[in-house]
Design an enzyme around this catalytic site. Structure first.
Site, PDB file in Angstrom:
ATOM      1  N   GLU A 111       0.863  -1.181   0.000  1.00 36.92           N
ATOM      2  CA  GLU A 111       0.000   0.000   0.000  1.00 36.92           C
ATOM      3  C   GLU A 111       0.900   1.231   0.000  1.00 36.92           C
ATOM      4  O   GLU A 111       1.953   1.222   0.631  1.00 36.92           O
ATOM      5  CB  GLU A 111      -0.879   0.060   1.264  1.00 36.92           C
ATOM      6  CG  GLU A 111      -2.029  -0.916   1.281  1.00 36.92           C
ATOM      7  CD  GLU A 111      -1.657  -2.223   1.948  1.00 36.92           C
ATOM      8  OE1 GLU A 111      -0.624  -2.258   2.653  1.00 36.92           O
ATOM      9  OE2 GLU A 111      -2.377  -3.223   1.757  1.00 36.92           O
ATOM     10  N   TYR A 123       7.771   2.327  -7.751  1.00 39.48           N
ATOM     11  CA  TYR A 123       7.114   1.015  -7.887  1.00 39.48           C
ATOM     12  C   TYR A 123       6.684   0.768  -9.341  1.00 39.48           C
ATOM     13  O   TYR A 123       6.805  -0.354  -9.844  1.00 39.48           O
ATOM     14  CB  TYR A 123       5.906   0.922  -6.945  1.00 39.48           C
ATOM     15  CG  TYR A 123       6.284   0.989  -5.472  1.00 39.48           C
ATOM     16  CD1 TYR A 123       7.312   0.202  -4.965  1.00 39.48           C
ATOM     17  CD2 TYR A 123       5.628   1.851  -4.597  1.00 39.48           C
ATOM     18  CE1 TYR A 123       7.677   0.272  -3.627  1.00 39.48           C
ATOM     19  CE2 TYR A 123       5.984   1.921  -3.247  1.00 39.48           C
ATOM     20  CZ  TYR A 123       7.012   1.137  -2.778  1.00 39.48           C
ATOM     21  OH  TYR A 123       7.383   1.194  -1.461  1.00 39.48           O
TER      22      TYR A 123
HETATM   23  C1  COA Z   1      10.492   6.549  -1.994  1.00 37.81           C
HETATM   24  C2  COA Z   1      11.968   6.461  -1.674  1.00 37.81           C
HETATM   25  C3  COA Z   1      12.257   5.118  -1.004  1.00 37.81           C
HETATM   26  C4  COA Z   1      12.791   6.562  -2.995  1.00 37.81           C
HETATM   27  O1  COA Z   1      14.154   6.383  -2.677  1.00 37.81           O
HETATM   28  P1  COA Z   1      15.317   7.110  -3.500  1.00 37.81           P
HETATM   29  O2  COA Z   1      16.598   6.524  -3.072  1.00 37.81           O
HETATM   30  O3  COA Z   1      15.195   8.582  -3.386  1.00 37.81           O
HETATM   31  O4  COA Z   1      14.932   6.691  -4.985  1.00 37.81           O
HETATM   32  P2  COA Z   1      15.934   6.391  -6.201  1.00 37.81           P
HETATM   33  O5  COA Z   1      16.998   7.436  -6.277  1.00 37.81           O
HETATM   34  O6  COA Z   1      16.362   4.978  -6.129  1.00 37.81           O
HETATM   35  O7  COA Z   1      14.953   6.628  -7.442  1.00 37.81           O
HETATM   36  C5  COA Z   1      14.382   5.541  -8.150  1.00 37.81           C
HETATM   37  C6  COA Z   1      13.090   5.995  -8.796  1.00 37.81           C
HETATM   38  O8  COA Z   1      12.145   6.420  -7.790  1.00 37.81           O
HETATM   39  C7  COA Z   1      11.350   7.486  -8.303  1.00 37.81           C
HETATM   40  N1  COA Z   1      11.600   8.704  -7.523  1.00 37.81           N
HETATM   41  C8  COA Z   1      12.421   8.816  -6.447  1.00 37.81           C
HETATM   42  N2  COA Z   1      12.349  10.052  -5.917  1.00 37.81           N
HETATM   43  C9  COA Z   1      11.464  10.729  -6.677  1.00 37.81           C
HETATM   44  C10 COA Z   1      10.942  12.054  -6.628  1.00 37.81           C
HETATM   45  N3  COA Z   1      11.338  12.930  -5.687  1.00 37.81           N
HETATM   46  N4  COA Z   1      10.002  12.409  -7.554  1.00 37.81           N
HETATM   47  C11 COA Z   1       9.600  11.532  -8.496  1.00 37.81           C
HETATM   48  N5  COA Z   1      10.064  10.263  -8.602  1.00 37.81           N
HETATM   49  C12 COA Z   1      10.985   9.868  -7.702  1.00 37.81           C
HETATM   50  C13 COA Z   1      11.770   7.646  -9.758  1.00 37.81           C
HETATM   51  O9  COA Z   1      10.976   6.761 -10.531  1.00 37.81           O
HETATM   52  C14 COA Z   1      13.207   7.176  -9.715  1.00 37.81           C
HETATM   53  O10 COA Z   1      13.662   6.744 -10.966  1.00 37.81           O
HETATM   54  P3  COA Z   1      14.360   7.823 -11.978  1.00 37.81           P
HETATM   55  O11 COA Z   1      15.408   8.520 -11.172  1.00 37.81           O
HETATM   56  O12 COA Z   1      14.893   6.972 -13.071  1.00 37.81           O
HETATM   57  O13 COA Z   1      13.258   8.764 -12.374  1.00 37.81           O
HETATM   58  C15 COA Z   1      12.434   7.652  -0.762  1.00 37.81           C
HETATM   59  O14 COA Z   1      11.964   8.852  -1.331  1.00 37.81           O
HETATM   60  C16 COA Z   1      11.937   7.568   0.683  1.00 37.81           C
HETATM   61  O15 COA Z   1      12.552   6.905   1.527  1.00 37.81           O
HETATM   62  N6  COA Z   1      10.848   8.268   0.982  1.00 37.81           N
HETATM   63  C17 COA Z   1      10.310   8.321   2.363  1.00 37.81           C
HETATM   64  C18 COA Z   1       9.733   7.001   2.801  1.00 37.81           C
HETATM   65  C19 COA Z   1       8.654   6.502   1.842  1.00 37.81           C
HETATM   66  O16 COA Z   1       7.802   7.260   1.381  1.00 37.81           O
HETATM   67  N7  COA Z   1       8.692   5.186   1.553  1.00 37.81           N
HETATM   68  C20 COA Z   1       7.718   4.539   0.696  1.00 37.81           C
HETATM   69  C21 COA Z   1       6.565   4.077   1.515  1.00 37.81           C
HETATM   70  S1  COA Z   1       5.427   3.139   0.526  1.00 37.81           S
END
Ligand code: COA
Length: 183
Positions: A111, A123
Site C-alpha cells: 500500500e 514502484y
Molecule cells: C520513496 C523512496 C524510497 C525513494 O528512494 P530514493 O533513493 O530517493 O529513490 P531512487 O533514487 O532509487 O529513485 C528511483 C526511482 O524512484 C522514483 N523517484 C524517487 N524520488 C522521486 C521524486 N522525488 N520524484 C519523483 N520520482 C521519484 C523515480 O521513478 C526514480 O527513478 P528515476 O530517477 O529513473 O526517475 C524515498 O523517497 C523515501 O525513503 N521516501 C520516504 C519514505 C517513503 O515514502 N517510503 C515509501 C513508503 S510506501
C-alpha cells in the site's frame, strides 16, 4: 574518484537502534521499537538494510516484507533523506524483490499513500500495477492508499527482468559513487 562501499545485510537485534533512527528520519516515527522487534522475531518477516561502514549514518536504507504463502507483502521501504535520489531506493526494492523471488514468492503487493509520487513512480518503474484503493487507510490524515501488485514473479520473463533491474541498479549507484559489495 573514491567510492563508498554499500553492503546489503539481513537486519538483526544489533541493528535495532539504527533502524529506529532511520524510521525517525524518514517517517518521523512510523513504527515503535516493539513493532520492529516483532518483525525481527517473526519467521515470516524479512528486514533488509543497506549500510556503508565509512558513513556517519549507520543505515542508509531499509526495506521489509512479509512472506505469506506465495505473496510478499512489502511493509517498509525507506532511504535516509540525506541520500535520496541516488539510486538507493531502487537498490533496496530490487533486493526485496530478489529475496522474495528466491523464497518462491509468486507476487508482491504493498500500500502507498496516493500523494507519495516518489514511491509510486519507483514502484511503477519496477512493474507494479495499481489494483485498487483503500479509502482513508492512513489514520493520521485520512489519506487513501493505492494497492499495488507485481504479478508472475516466478515466470522466466521476471527472471530476465531481475537481471535488467540489477544492471539498472548498479549503473545508477556507480554514477553516485557507491560501489556495491554484495547485491
Ligand atoms: C520513496 C523512496 C524510497 C525513494 O528512494 P530514493 O533513493 O530517493 O529513490 P531512487 O533514487 O532509487 O529513485 C528511483 C526511482 O524512484 C522514483 N523517484 C524517487 N524520488 C522521486 C521524486 N522525488 N520524484 C519523483 N520520482 C521519484 C523515480 O521513478 C526514480 O527513478 P528515476 O530517477 O529513473 O526517475 C524515498 O523517497 C523515501 O525513503 N521516501 C520516504 C519514505 C517513503 O515514502 N517510503 C515509501 C513508503 S510506501
Amino acid at each position: 574518484m573514491s567510492k563508498f562501499p554499500l553492503e546489503l545485510k539481513l537486519l538483526t537485534q544489533a541493528d535495532l537502534s539504527s533502524i529506529l533512527e532511520l524510521d525517525r528520519a524518514c517517517f518521523g516515527g512510523l513504527w515503535t521499537l516493539e513493532s520492529y522487534q516483532r518483525e525481527l522475531d517473526s519467521a515470516n518477516s524479512v528486514l533488509l538494510g543497506l549500510h556503508s561502514p565509512l558513513l556517519p549514518v549507520k543505515l542508509v536504507a531499509m526495506g521489509c516484507f512479509w512472506s505469506i504463502l506465495e505473496e510478499a507483502h512489502i511493509t517498509i521501504l525507506a532511504v535516509h533523506p540525506r541520500y535520496q535520489r541516488q539510486g538507493l531506493g531502487q537498490a533496496m526494492l530490487y533486493s526485496l524483490l530478489k529475496t522474495a523471488w528466491e523464497r518462491g514468492s509468486e507476487r508482491a503487493t504493498l500500500e502507498v499513500r496516493v500523494s507519495n509520487q516518489a514511491a509510486i513512480s519507483l514502484y511503477q518503474k519496477f512493474g507494479f500495477k495499481t489494483a485498487g484503493r483503500r479509502r482513508r487507510y492512513y489514520k493520521d490524515n485520512n489519506e487513501d492508499a493505492l494497492i499495488l501488485w507485481l504479478e508472475k514473479m516466478q515466470s522466466p520473463k521476471f527472471q530476465q527482468i531481475l537481471v535488467q533491474l540489477h544492471a539498472l541498479v548498479c549503473d545508477r549507484l556507480n554514477n553516485f559513487c557507491w560501489s556495491l559489495v554484495n547485491i
